[in-house]
Design an enzyme around this catalytic site. Structure first.
Site, mmCIF file in Angstrom:
data_model
loop_
_atom_site.group_PDB
_atom_site.id
_atom_site.type_symbol
_atom_site.label_atom_id
_atom_site.label_comp_id
_atom_site.label_asym_id
_atom_site.label_seq_id
_atom_site.Cartn_x
_atom_site.Cartn_y
_atom_site.Cartn_z
ATOM 1 N N GLU A 82 -9.358 -2.085 21.495
ATOM 2 C CA GLU A 82 -10.528 -2.735 20.886
ATOM 3 C C GLU A 82 -10.341 -4.255 20.921
ATOM 4 O O GLU A 82 -11.021 -4.991 20.212
ATOM 5 C CB GLU A 82 -10.765 -2.228 19.468
ATOM 6 C CG GLU A 82 -9.616 -2.428 18.523
ATOM 7 C CD GLU A 82 -9.906 -1.864 17.137
ATOM 8 O OE1 GLU A 82 -10.824 -2.368 16.485
ATOM 9 O OE2 GLU A 82 -9.192 -0.930 16.713
ATOM 10 N N CYS A 114 -9.793 2.135 16.388
ATOM 11 C CA CYS A 114 -8.420 2.641 16.482
ATOM 12 C C CYS A 114 -8.357 4.087 16.973
ATOM 13 O O CYS A 114 -7.277 4.653 17.114
ATOM 14 C CB CYS A 114 -7.733 2.526 15.130
ATOM 15 S SG CYS A 114 -7.860 0.876 14.454
ATOM 16 N N HIS A 236 -2.896 7.594 11.792
ATOM 17 C CA HIS A 236 -3.200 6.199 12.112
ATOM 18 C C HIS A 236 -2.700 5.349 10.941
ATOM 19 O O HIS A 236 -2.930 5.684 9.781
ATOM 20 C CB HIS A 236 -4.712 6.006 12.301
ATOM 21 C CG HIS A 236 -5.102 4.558 12.317
ATOM 22 N ND1 HIS A 236 -4.490 3.638 13.143
ATOM 23 C CD2 HIS A 236 -6.006 3.854 11.586
ATOM 24 C CE1 HIS A 236 -5.016 2.446 12.933
ATOM 25 N NE2 HIS A 236 -5.931 2.542 11.979
HETATM 26 N N1 CAA Z 1 4.256 -5.171 -6.047
HETATM 27 C C1 CAA Z 1 4.003 -3.939 -5.567
HETATM 28 N N2 CAA Z 1 2.721 -3.492 -5.282
HETATM 29 C C2 CAA Z 1 1.708 -4.338 -5.490
HETATM 30 C C3 CAA Z 1 1.925 -5.640 -6.001
HETATM 31 C C4 CAA Z 1 3.263 -6.053 -6.284
HETATM 32 N N3 CAA Z 1 3.538 -7.263 -6.760
HETATM 33 N N4 CAA Z 1 0.731 -6.241 -6.105
HETATM 34 C C5 CAA Z 1 -0.212 -5.352 -5.687
HETATM 35 N N5 CAA Z 1 0.393 -4.206 -5.320
HETATM 36 C C6 CAA Z 1 -0.224 -2.990 -4.778
HETATM 37 C C7 CAA Z 1 -1.572 -2.686 -5.421
HETATM 38 O O1 CAA Z 1 -1.437 -1.998 -6.633
HETATM 39 C C8 CAA Z 1 -2.213 -1.822 -4.327
HETATM 40 O O2 CAA Z 1 -1.709 -0.496 -4.404
HETATM 41 P P1 CAA Z 1 -2.734 0.751 -4.445
HETATM 42 O O3 CAA Z 1 -3.498 0.693 -3.141
HETATM 43 O O4 CAA Z 1 -1.842 1.927 -4.528
HETATM 44 O O5 CAA Z 1 -3.637 0.541 -5.604
HETATM 45 C C9 CAA Z 1 -1.662 -2.430 -3.039
HETATM 46 O O6 CAA Z 1 -0.531 -3.223 -3.418
HETATM 47 C C10 CAA Z 1 -2.656 -3.336 -2.323
HETATM 48 O O7 CAA Z 1 -3.158 -4.230 -3.281
HETATM 49 P P2 CAA Z 1 -4.722 -4.591 -3.284
HETATM 50 O O8 CAA Z 1 -5.559 -3.363 -3.187
HETATM 51 O O9 CAA Z 1 -4.985 -5.529 -4.388
HETATM 52 O O10 CAA Z 1 -4.758 -5.386 -1.892
HETATM 53 P P3 CAA Z 1 -5.909 -6.179 -1.200
HETATM 54 O O11 CAA Z 1 -7.230 -5.851 -1.789
HETATM 55 O O12 CAA Z 1 -5.516 -7.612 -1.142
HETATM 56 O O13 CAA Z 1 -5.838 -5.640 0.303
HETATM 57 C C11 CAA Z 1 -6.372 -3.988 1.915
HETATM 58 C C12 CAA Z 1 -5.547 -4.311 0.682
HETATM 59 C C13 CAA Z 1 -7.832 -3.778 1.498
HETATM 60 C C14 CAA Z 1 -5.861 -2.721 2.572
HETATM 61 C C15 CAA Z 1 -6.279 -5.170 2.924
HETATM 62 O O14 CAA Z 1 -4.987 -5.296 3.407
HETATM 63 C C16 CAA Z 1 -7.240 -5.059 4.105
HETATM 64 O O15 CAA Z 1 -8.405 -5.411 4.007
HETATM 65 N N6 CAA Z 1 -6.706 -4.603 5.282
HETATM 66 C C17 CAA Z 1 -7.499 -4.451 6.489
HETATM 67 C C18 CAA Z 1 -8.359 -3.208 6.448
HETATM 68 C C19 CAA Z 1 -7.564 -1.933 6.584
HETATM 69 O O16 CAA Z 1 -6.448 -1.909 7.056
HETATM 70 N N7 CAA Z 1 -8.212 -0.806 6.207
HETATM 71 C C20 CAA Z 1 -7.590 0.497 6.342
HETATM 72 C C21 CAA Z 1 -8.591 1.574 6.693
HETATM 73 S S1 CAA Z 1 -9.552 1.088 8.140
HETATM 74 C C22 CAA Z 1 -8.598 1.515 9.477
HETATM 75 O O17 CAA Z 1 -7.663 2.262 9.368
HETATM 76 C C23 CAA Z 1 -8.935 0.923 10.805
HETATM 77 C C24 CAA Z 1 -8.033 -0.237 11.063
HETATM 78 O O18 CAA Z 1 -7.003 -0.107 11.687
HETATM 79 C C25 CAA Z 1 -8.423 -1.528 10.500
#
Ligand code: CAA
Length: 398
Positions: A82, A114, A236
């Site tokens: 992609e 993906c 994935h």
């Molecule tokens: N110590 C340990 N853990 C911590 C922490 C700390 N100090 N602070 C936060 N965490 C944990 C949170 O509790 C959370 O855990 P849970 O999911 O179990 O609740 C985790 O860390 C992540 O924290 P947030 O949810 O607050 O993180 P975020 O909102 O900043 O971002 C995300 C997370 C949305 C996945 C982001 O990385 C993102 O947007 N990624 C890209 C999109 C993605 O990968 N999506 C996946 C599905 S889509 C797909 O699979 C296709 C593809 O390849 C993109």
């Protein structure tokens, strides 16, 4: 239909020459690095050198395969990505030349986020089923790029996985039943005018879980093996904790009896490489497979479920059985060397690379030689992409 077993006869992965520790991004953002290391389960991400892209990654992943098996039976090469480098010409055509494949070959590119490498694998299996003398080279290759300071930034990465699909496979025989799911949803996408992806992070996680649930239910209706008949699960992995979330969801919907120690045992070996590579989009599930094969001592006869998801979205679940004697065909030392051989960069270097954009004029824009791989992207000239073998490749050929 012939009952010849068809599947993965060889598999190899490649990644970039550079690596960034995610603690560097956490420090810049002023957040606890543990959010990345354990919260999303990512420790490092591969960063492309200026002369590396999806074509060079793909050719590097596939070269050991064509060197081991020869080129004569390969009449199809599919590049799944992609991270398109051209709206028209398939990246597979460049890869075909770099690998020295014969002219009587079809070369094509597959896209659906993906998921596309899984479509390529199924397409390849059908070709081999029709003519078991043929082999198909499938290469999944991607560079994951998000905006700086976005939630996706720590889930970047880059890598390629190459597979030779053949009859009587040495590594994994694919089973015929698959579960499918498609839904038009905007969870993650990259419009033509952007070189970074757009994502609604929380929606994308829910969409992934929803799609896997529906594909699993379809697989069960189609007669696929049940949860208890599966030994390992390969998901994935946009970030490795996503696989853990998805597996817990699957345990619930399959009403399976399993402990958290068992969840760890069936997942952990598949997470090791992707923690260090980062998201490699469509390559990620196949790098997860390589990680599983390289990090479990004895898999003869074990059944692996593959749970493939591509935003937008399409999911497919299928299974395969590890073939007796597979271990002697693995490339564990080369994979370890690819990960350990990367050079660590600092934040300033990473930021400068992230800011770099492709020229849009017809002038000559050579790239410096940075890669440690066998092929390099030599730059743009007259709006044409130039690729060449590096001295590392020549050394190998001599
Ligand atoms: N110590 C340990 N853990 C911590 C922490 C700390 N100090 N602070 C936060 N965490 C944990 C949170 O509790 C959370 O855990 P849970 O999911 O179990 O609740 C985790 O860390 C992540 O924290 P947030 O949810 O607050 O993180 P975020 O909102 O900043 O971002 C995300 C997370 C949305 C996945 C982001 O990385 C993102 O947007 N990624 C890209 C999109 C993605 O990968 N999506 C996946 C599905 S889509 C797909 O699979 C296709 C593809 O390849 C993109």
């Amino acid at each position: 239909m012939s009952s010849t077993p068809v599947g993965i006869h060889d598999i190899s992965f490649a990644t970039t020459s550079l690596v960034l520790d995610l603690g560097v991004i956490a420090t810049r953002m002023g957040i606890d690095p543990q959010k990345y290391y354990s919260g999303i389960g990512q420790v490092e991400m591969s960063v492309p050198a200026r002369d590396e892209d999806i074509v060079t990654l793909a050719a590097n992943a596939a070269l050991p395969i064509v060197e081991r098996h020869g080129r004569d039976r390969i009449r199809t090469v599919i590049v799944a990505t992609e991270t398109g480098i051209d709206q028209s010409k398939a990246a597979a055509v460049y890869v075909h030349r770099l690998l020295g494949l014969g002219e009587n070959c079809r070369a094509v590119e597959f896209k659906q986020a993906c998921y596309s490498a899984t479509a390529a694998l199924q397409f390849a299996a059908a070709i081999v089923q029709r003519d078991p003398q043929q082999q198909v080279l499938v290469v999944a290759t991607d560079v994951a790029r998000y905006d700086l300071q976005s939630s996706g930034e720590p889930t970047q990465g880059a890598g390629a996985a190459a597979m030779l699909v053949a009859a009587d496979p040495a590594i994994i025989a694919l089973e015929p039943v698959t579960g499918l799911y498609t839904e038009d949803i905007m969870d993650f996408w990259r419009p033509n005018h952007r070189d970074t992806a757009l994502v609604d992070g929380k929606t994308s996680i829910r969409a992934y879980l929803h799609a896997i649930e529906h594909a699993w239910q379809d697989a069960q209706r189609q007669g696929a093996p049940g949860f208890e008949q599966i030994d390992y699960f390969c998901y994935h992995q946009p970030f490795t904790v996503m696989a853990v979330k998805a597996h817990r969801h699957l345990v619930k919907i399959a009403a399976a009896q399993t402990s958290s120690a068992q969840v760890d045992a069936v997942l952990e070996p598949s997470l090791i490489y992707n923690r260090q590579v980062g998201n490699s989009y469509t390559a990620s599930m196949y790098i997860a497979l390589v990680s599983l094969l390289d990090n479990v001592a004895q898999l003869d006869g074990k059944r692996i479920a593959f749970l493939s998801y591509g935003s937008g979205c399409v999911a497919e679940i299928f299974t395969g059985v590890v073939q007796p004697g597979y271990a002697s065909h693995l490339r564990t030392a080369a994979h370890a060397a690819a990960l350990q051989g990367r050079t660590a960069i600092d934040d300033a270097d990473y930021l400068a690379r992230h800011a770099q954009t492709q020229p849009t004029d017809a002038g000559a824009h050579p790239t410096p030689h940075e890669t440690t791989g066998h092929f390099r992207y030599a730059g743009l000239s007259g709006n044409k992409r130039l690729y060449e073998a590096t001295p590392a490749r020549s050394d190998r050929a001599s």
